[in-house]
Scaffold this motif. Structure first.
Motif, PDB file in Angstrom:
ATOM      1  N   MET A 207      10.979  -2.425  17.566  1.00 62.57           N
ATOM      2  CA  MET A 207      10.010  -1.170  17.356  1.00 62.57           C
ATOM      3  C   MET A 207       8.794  -1.735  16.351  1.00 62.57           C
ATOM      4  SD  MET A 207      11.846   1.350  18.438  1.00 62.57           S
ATOM      5  CE  MET A 207      11.214   2.878  17.600  1.00 62.57           C
ATOM      6  N   TYR A 208       7.440  -0.955  16.790  1.00 63.95           N
ATOM      7  CA  TYR A 208       6.581  -1.314  15.913  1.00 63.95           C
ATOM      8  C   TYR A 208       5.673   0.031  15.612  1.00 63.95           C
ATOM      9  CZ  TYR A 208       1.535  -2.683  15.110  1.00 63.95           C
ATOM     10  OH  TYR A 208       0.476  -2.984  14.489  1.00 63.95           O
ATOM     11  N   THR A 209       5.395  -0.105  14.131  1.00 62.85           N
ATOM     12  CA  THR A 209       4.760   1.022  13.503  1.00 62.85           C
ATOM     13  C   THR A 209       3.381   0.629  12.986  1.00 62.85           C
ATOM     14  OG1 THR A 209       6.755   2.136  12.921  1.00 62.85           O
ATOM     15  CG2 THR A 209       4.612   2.853  11.955  1.00 62.85           C
ATOM     16  N   PRO A 210       2.293   1.115  13.675  1.00 67.05           N
ATOM     17  CA  PRO A 210       0.985   0.661  13.059  1.00 67.05           C
ATOM     18  C   PRO A 210       0.828   0.910  11.595  1.00 67.05           C
ATOM     19  CG  PRO A 210       0.722   1.862  15.182  1.00 67.05           C
ATOM     20  CD  PRO A 210       2.081   1.940  14.748  1.00 67.05           C
ATOM     21  N   GLU A 211       0.109   0.298  10.726  1.00 63.93           N
ATOM     22  CA  GLU A 211       0.100   0.507   9.215  1.00 63.93           C
ATOM     23  C   GLU A 211      -1.465   0.992   9.085  1.00 63.93           C
ATOM     24  OE1 GLU A 211       1.310  -2.647   6.640  1.00 63.93           O
ATOM     25  OE2 GLU A 211       2.945  -3.168   8.051  1.00 63.93           O
ATOM     26  N   ILE A 212      -1.577   1.870   8.010  1.00 59.66           N
ATOM     27  CA  ILE A 212      -2.848   2.127   7.564  1.00 59.66           C
ATOM     28  C   ILE A 212      -3.062   0.945   6.330  1.00 59.66           C
ATOM     29  CG2 ILE A 212      -4.429   3.567   6.314  1.00 59.66           C
ATOM     30  CD1 ILE A 212      -3.819   4.402   9.243  1.00 59.66           C
ATOM     31  N   ALA A 213      -4.299   0.349   6.363  1.00 64.66           N
ATOM     32  CA  ALA A 213      -4.614  -0.844   5.678  1.00 64.66           C
ATOM     33  C   ALA A 213      -3.487  -1.902   5.543  1.00 64.66           C
ATOM     34  CB  ALA A 213      -4.889  -0.224   3.975  1.00 64.66           C
ATOM     35  N   PRO A 214      -3.311  -2.557   6.737  1.00 65.26           N
ATOM     36  CA  PRO A 214      -2.354  -3.767   6.757  1.00 65.26           C
ATOM     37  C   PRO A 214      -2.804  -4.784   6.028  1.00 65.26           C
ATOM     38  CG  PRO A 214      -3.529  -3.481   8.689  1.00 65.26           C
ATOM     39  CD  PRO A 214      -3.882  -2.212   8.001  1.00 65.26           C
ATOM     40  N   LEU A 215      -4.113  -5.074   5.704  1.00 64.28           N
ATOM     41  CA  LEU A 215      -4.617  -6.076   4.978  1.00 64.28           C
ATOM     42  C   LEU A 215      -4.705  -5.849   3.388  1.00 64.28           C
ATOM     43  CD1 LEU A 215      -7.137  -7.419   7.482  1.00 64.28           C
ATOM     44  CD2 LEU A 215      -4.977  -8.244   7.024  1.00 64.28           C
TER      45      LEU A 215
END
Length: 554
Positions: free
Chosen positions: A1-9
């Motif tokens: 499963m892959y969930t995009p993140e807000i502000a991954p950096l």
């Protein structure tokens, strides 16, 4: 499963700036370094994949699979539409009937600048209303060349013309998509768009003349541009608000075309022959055969010959009206679509709010798609024109061969869009832009512009950002329907700089490899129109211009 993140950096601004790298590479290589479009597209795709894996932590396998889904969508239906549109034109050329079509347009006016408005804006708007997805650019591009335009100028004119109708294109599918995603009645959104897009439509015909023949041409032909632009704008406003969102561009295009034809019965512009001479000089530089001023075919142009010349394009309208607007036919065609759950992505790709994403489904519209409808139209035309199957097959093969690099460009650009969308790069850019607070309404069209520039589709731009626009509106106290409409309207001026649309225009007029040169010419028109829309929609969110909008009960 892959969930995009807000502000991954860690920082939203940093994450958004890194996410912008693929777009920066695209604009730099295409506009600055003057690379061929397919190399620019492939390099930008590679950049997006690296950003997805390294910065956004998307698994390599899912990144590659995202690119493959986008590439397949780029080939079918997008490239398929362009291929069949150009092939349909080639069938008319092989038959010898296209000379009659040129002469028929000459009956309305022998001024190429007037014909640019009638063909690129009015007829192109009708094609956008019914087909969309690049077909209007492909068809009207070659038609403009037939009345005297150089290939380069024809490409620029049709790209600029393919703006005002886009929001309501393909039977208003961008607006319907936005309504489905946000839960806002799409008639409500369409009415708002109908109070924004007509402002562009009013000026576009005169801008087309300015692009076609400079200030001199505008000075000589502005009355017909004003009549057609005003007719289209008023009809678009009335239809979107009171009649039918789905039929808005059909009505507006036909009203504008009728107004132009009637006006030309009572008024004749000056300088038409001189304009043709200037265009002939441009064509000579491109090693193209000059077009005769009279546009006269051999023999008398009878009513029967005129009807046969117009037959392919009238048939296109009839076929698309039946396919898109006759409910039983529409339902049957929709039932033939094949839904493919993309392996390795479906059920494993999540949205930013933790829900299973429904975007990892590819729809193979082998019969209902515009490309196949154009193919069917082409076969009927060939039978009526008595073009042999061998000639049909030869023209189809030659067109496909000429389009091979354009197909690569379109596939790479759509692959880029899917990687950016699935990995979360696009949504991070959106959240960052949305962080400006109450002044956001002035910037809302930019998201639609970016989304359409990347994907080549206003529908895709709404799929990306409509819900974000809605959520931002609720957060900052601005009417969400206004911001969703702003996303739609902003997208219409992003389409002309989309690498996908640039490749379509270049393919249609025979300028393969010249996409970067076309881009450098049209980018300033796109930015200028975007600025106007930002100012208009920003002021519509304030008491200054809020009176322009239709009022709905809360």
């Amino acid at each position: 499963m892959y969930t995009p993140e807000i502000a991954p950096l860690g920082s939203l601004m940093t994450s958004a700036l890194v996410a912008l790298l693929p777009l920066a590479v695209m604009f730099l290589t295409l506009g600055g370094l003057k690379w061929k479009a397919h190399w620019a597209g492939l390099t930008s795709l590679a950049t997006a994949m690296i950003v997805a894996v390294v910065a956004f932590k998307m698994p390599i396998g899912m990144t590659v699979l995202s690119a493959t889904q986008g590439a397949v969508f780029g080939l079918f239906p997008i490239t398929w539409i362009v291929l069949t549109a150009i092939w349909l034109y080639q069938v008319t050329v092989v038959s010898g009937r296209f000379e009659d079509l040129r002469a028929t347009f000459g009956l309305i006016s022998d001024d190429p600048r007037v014909l640019a408005i009638l063909i690129a804006f009015c007829f192109g708007g009708l094609m956008e209303a019914l087909a969309g997805f690049g077909a209007p650019v492909a068809i009207t591009g070659v038609m403009l060349m037939s009345v005297g335009f150089s290939a380069f100028r024809a490409a620029m004119v049709v790209l600029l013309a393919n703006t005002a109708p886009v929001a309501f294109g393909a039977v208003a599918i961008p607006i319907i998509t936005a309504g489905n995603l946000t839960g806002i009645d799409y008639h409500h959104i369409g009415a708002y768009v109908g109070h924004q897009s007509p402002v562009l439509a009013f000026f576009v015909p005169m801008l087309l003349v300015l692009l076609a023949d400079g200030k001199r041409g505008l000075k000589q032909t502005w009355p017909v541009g004003l009549v057609i632009g005003a007719s289209f704008a008023v009809a678009q406003w009335i239809s979107a608000t009171y009649i039918s969102v789905e039929l808005t561009d059909v009505i507006a295009s036909l009203v504008a075309l009728a107004a132009g034809v009637i006006f030309m019965r009572f008024w004749t512009p000056q300088g038409g022959e001189a304009a043709l001479e200037r265009m002939a000089a441009e064509r000579t530089k491109e090693n193209l055969t000059p077009v005769e001023t009279a546009h006269a075919p051999a023999g008398a142009l009878t009513g029967g010959r005129i009807a046969m010349a117009l037959f392919p394009y009238l048939l296109v309208i009839v076929v698309f009206v039946i396919a898109k607007l006759v409910a039983p036919v529409q339902a049957f065609l929709a039932s033939t679509d094949v839904k493919i759950q993309w392996p390795g992505l479906y059920g494993q790709l999540m949205t930013v709010d933790g829900k299973v994403s429904g975007t990892a489904v590819y729809t193979f519209s082998w019969l209902s798609g515009p490309g196949t409808l154009l193919l069917i139209t082409g076969f009927i035309v060939a039978l009526v024109y008595r073009v042999s199957f061998a000639d049909m097959a030869k023209e189809l093969w030659n067109t496909a061969y000429k389009m091979r690099f354009s197909a690569l460009t379109i596939a790479s650009v759509l692959a880029l869009a899917y990687v950016m969308n699935f990995s979360g790069q696009t949504i991070n850019i959106g959240y960052w832009i949305a962080g400006v607070g109450a002044a956001y309404a002035f910037f809302a069209p930019i998201l639609g512009w970016v989304g359409t520039a990347v994907t080549g589709s206003d529908t895709s731009a709404n799929a990306l950002f409509a819900t974000l626009q809605q959520a931002t509106g609720n957060q900052i106290g601005v009417d969400p329907a206004l911001l969703v409409a702003a996303n739609t309207t902003g997208g219409v001026v992003g389409k002309m700089i989309s690498p996908q649309n640039l490749a379509i225009a270049a393919s249609a007029v025979g300028l393969l490899g010249s996409e970067s040169a076309i881009f450098r010419k049209v980018i300033w028109w796109s930015l200028g129109m975007l600025f106007v829309l930002c100012l208009l929609i920003g002021l519509q969110s304030t008491p200054v211009l809020s009176w322009m909008l239709p009022h709905y009960p809360s």
